[in-house]
Design a protein around this motif. Sequence first.
Motif, short mmCIF file in Angstrom:
data_model
loop_
_atom_site.label_atom_id
_atom_site.label_comp_id
_atom_site.label_asym_id
_atom_site.label_seq_id
_atom_site.Cartn_x
_atom_site.Cartn_y
_atom_site.Cartn_z
N ARG A 34 0.84 -1.07 -0.05
CA ARG A 34 0.41 -0.36 0.09
C ARG A 34 1.03 0.93 0.40
O ARG A 34 2.16 1.64 0.33
CB ARG A 34 -0.97 -0.26 1.44
CG ARG A 34 -1.72 -0.87 1.48
CD ARG A 34 -2.35 -1.14 2.83
NE ARG A 34 -3.82 -1.65 3.04
CZ ARG A 34 -3.99 -2.32 4.61
NH1 ARG A 34 -3.52 -1.09 4.90
NH2 ARG A 34 -4.68 -2.77 4.86
N ILE A 36 0.73 3.77 2.51
CA ILE A 36 0.83 3.62 3.73
C ILE A 36 1.25 2.23 3.70
O ILE A 36 0.58 1.72 4.31
CB ILE A 36 0.45 4.56 4.22
CG1 ILE A 36 0.13 6.08 4.28
CG2 ILE A 36 0.00 5.16 5.97
CD1 ILE A 36 -0.72 6.61 4.73
N LYS A 38 2.32 0.65 7.09
CA LYS A 38 2.26 0.26 8.33
C LYS A 38 1.24 0.28 8.90
O LYS A 38 -0.44 0.91 7.83
CB LYS A 38 2.88 1.88 8.59
CG LYS A 38 3.46 2.12 9.98
CD LYS A 38 3.92 3.69 10.22
CE LYS A 38 4.66 3.22 11.85
NZ LYS A 38 5.64 4.87 11.71
N VAL A 39 0.83 -0.50 10.01
CA VAL A 39 -0.09 -0.55 10.90
C VAL A 39 0.13 -0.39 11.94
O VAL A 39 1.41 -0.63 12.56
CB VAL A 39 -0.66 -1.83 10.51
CG1 VAL A 39 -1.49 -1.79 9.37
CG2 VAL A 39 0.31 -2.60 11.19
N PRO A 40 -0.96 0.13 13.19
CA PRO A 40 -0.49 0.40 14.48
C PRO A 40 -1.16 -0.51 15.51
O PRO A 40 -1.01 -0.02 16.57
CB PRO A 40 -1.78 1.09 14.69
CG PRO A 40 -2.80 1.23 13.95
CD PRO A 40 -2.47 0.71 12.30
N PHE B 69 -5.47 -4.81 12.07
CA PHE B 69 -4.40 -4.56 12.76
C PHE B 69 -4.54 -2.88 13.83
O PHE B 69 -3.88 -2.72 13.81
CB PHE B 69 -3.39 -4.72 10.82
CG PHE B 69 -2.71 -5.81 11.09
CD1 PHE B 69 -3.04 -7.00 11.33
CD2 PHE B 69 -2.66 -5.83 9.62
CE1 PHE B 69 -2.04 -8.05 11.04
CE2 PHE B 69 -2.56 -7.33 8.89
CZ PHE B 69 -2.70 -8.23 10.19
N TYR B 70 -5.82 -2.68 12.93
CA TYR B 70 -5.42 -1.55 13.55
C TYR B 70 -6.92 -1.11 14.65
O TYR B 70 -7.32 -0.88 14.88
CB TYR B 70 -6.65 -0.59 12.81
CG TYR B 70 -5.98 -0.70 10.87
CD1 TYR B 70 -5.63 0.73 11.05
CD2 TYR B 70 -6.00 -1.53 10.38
CE1 TYR B 70 -4.60 0.87 9.60
CE2 TYR B 70 -5.00 -1.08 8.71
CZ TYR B 70 -4.25 0.00 8.94
OH TYR B 70 -3.61 0.11 8.12
N ARG B 71 -7.32 -2.57 15.61
CA ARG B 71 -7.27 -2.48 16.58
C ARG B 71 -6.87 -1.62 17.67
O ARG B 71 -6.24 -1.97 17.66
CB ARG B 71 -8.55 -4.21 17.04
CG ARG B 71 -8.53 -4.72 16.01
CD ARG B 71 -9.05 -6.53 16.18
NE ARG B 71 -10.48 -6.70 17.38
CZ ARG B 71 -11.17 -7.23 17.74
NH1 ARG B 71 -11.56 -7.34 16.69
NH2 ARG B 71 -11.26 -6.97 18.85
N ASP B 119 -5.46 5.36 5.65
CA ASP B 119 -4.26 4.51 4.86
C ASP B 119 -5.04 4.46 3.51
O ASP B 119 -3.30 4.21 2.93
CB ASP B 119 -3.93 3.53 5.78
CG ASP B 119 -3.22 4.02 7.20
OD1 ASP B 119 -3.22 4.56 7.83
OD2 ASP B 119 -3.00 3.17 7.96
N PHE B 120 -5.69 4.54 3.27
CA PHE B 120 -5.86 4.41 1.85
C PHE B 120 -5.53 5.47 0.64
O PHE B 120 -6.40 6.30 -0.03
CB PHE B 120 -6.88 3.40 1.14
CG PHE B 120 -6.73 2.28 1.94
CD1 PHE B 120 -6.24 1.43 0.49
CD2 PHE B 120 -7.17 1.79 2.85
CE1 PHE B 120 -5.90 0.12 1.32
CE2 PHE B 120 -6.70 0.14 3.51
CZ PHE B 120 -5.99 -0.31 2.68
#
Lengths: 308, 178
Positions: A34, A36, A38-40, B69-71, B119-120
């Motif tokens: 993607r 970006i 990166k994931v948090p 992955f955003y939880r 993020d997209f």
Amino acid sequence: MLSVKHLLGIKELNAEDIRLILKTADNFKQVLQRPIKKVPSLRDTTVANIFFENSTRTRLSFELAEKRLGADVVNFSASGSSVSKGETLIDTVKNILAMKVDMVVMRHSASGAPWFLANHINASIVNAGDGINEHPTQALLDAYSMKERVGDLKGKHITIIGDIMHSRVALSNIYCLNKLGAKVMVAGPPTLIPKHITDLGVRVEHNLKKALEWCDVANVLRIQLERQHKPLFSTLREYALYYGVNRSMLDSLQKDIVIMHPGPINRGVELNSDVADSKQSIILDQVENGVAVRMAVIYLLSGKREIE
Amino acid sequence: MKTLLNNAQLDLTLQRLAHQLVENHIDFQNTVIIGIQPRGVFLSDRIVKLVKEITKKKEIAYGKLDITFYRDDVHTSSDIQIPSVTDIPFSVEKKNVILVDDVLYTGRTIRSAMDALIDFGRPERVELLVLVDRRFSRELPIHPDYTGYTVDTILTQKVKVNWKEQDGKDEVVLLTKP
């Protein structure tokens, strides 16, 4: 859910763990494509990369994987640290953990060092290579890269060529491929193949041409001169002559096999440039996949963390 | 177990939701639909099909978003979540995005979904469509724009949306844990 709290070696994983890691890596590979990347997920986690031995790929790959999961990262290398003043491994790591680090990625020249550490500290440990024993994340990214090219590994023929004796990549690969149902062969001069390796359920071949003819994928390993304390073959030139993989040899085979190498390559010794840089080689795919696979390992292990 | 919506009622509700979307977005020129994995996707599949029928358009921009992955509970939930696939084959930049999920409860999933979506790219506007709204149980200031059914529940209850393709029949039920 993984069956282990640490990733010390492939030996301790079961086939389900390996499949779960590879499947999760698929999702992270998608994230890495993607804009970006990166994931948090791990923004509340701090990871220490502790390297008592040199590394380019593995260390960068781990650091990128951690950063792309949103973790905070501290790096430590033995050279230039208090290790040279005589601090012990446990003291070094306990001091790092006292700074509230949640996970440790460690490379060490002593085989078994991560197991020793796991007995003494609470944080999750990822083994980034210990001596001549295991290099689990390399085996996982190798399996992932093979799968990407040849599909399910069940029944596939994989040959590991070269310095099997001193290679932690070889041992981890053998465990991993066996658990995924692949058929494994090791090839190289008798002096570089441990005596009882057949106990691990692998075939042994001393003729390179025959070994290549048998396999779908050839994983070529580096000659580890730094670990060979007594000479095990006469000259590098002779080794290259008998066990170096080159273009004309690949062209003489009936099929196109896939060529892999964990790096760093000794060009012209175990692998010629006309092979390493060819279409059959997936060496750079291995490096790319390394980040996704390490993200998967760290993500899955982080679920095992105890919250105080 | 109590049935909140049976097959026929659920069908009507889906029709209404699709019509409401078309009413607001008319030809879906600049609008995309994004279903939240895993269970919001069954709903978004249906909604997209209905919207296509109503607007007589062959293609509507439709994506699937995985929010694992955003939880915000990676460490606190007892089991680590296994991710599903994210598939957004278009840019969301300057688009009207309709997020679709089956049940709205604490609002935390939608919070994660908005983070993941951003993020997209930067959407023009984001709307939320849910089939069931468990009202008065929100932990975040999130409110749906399109609601199929509203229900008052207590903590020990669970709302489950069953789909023919996954669970054998279409219905919404209220389960009470012992």
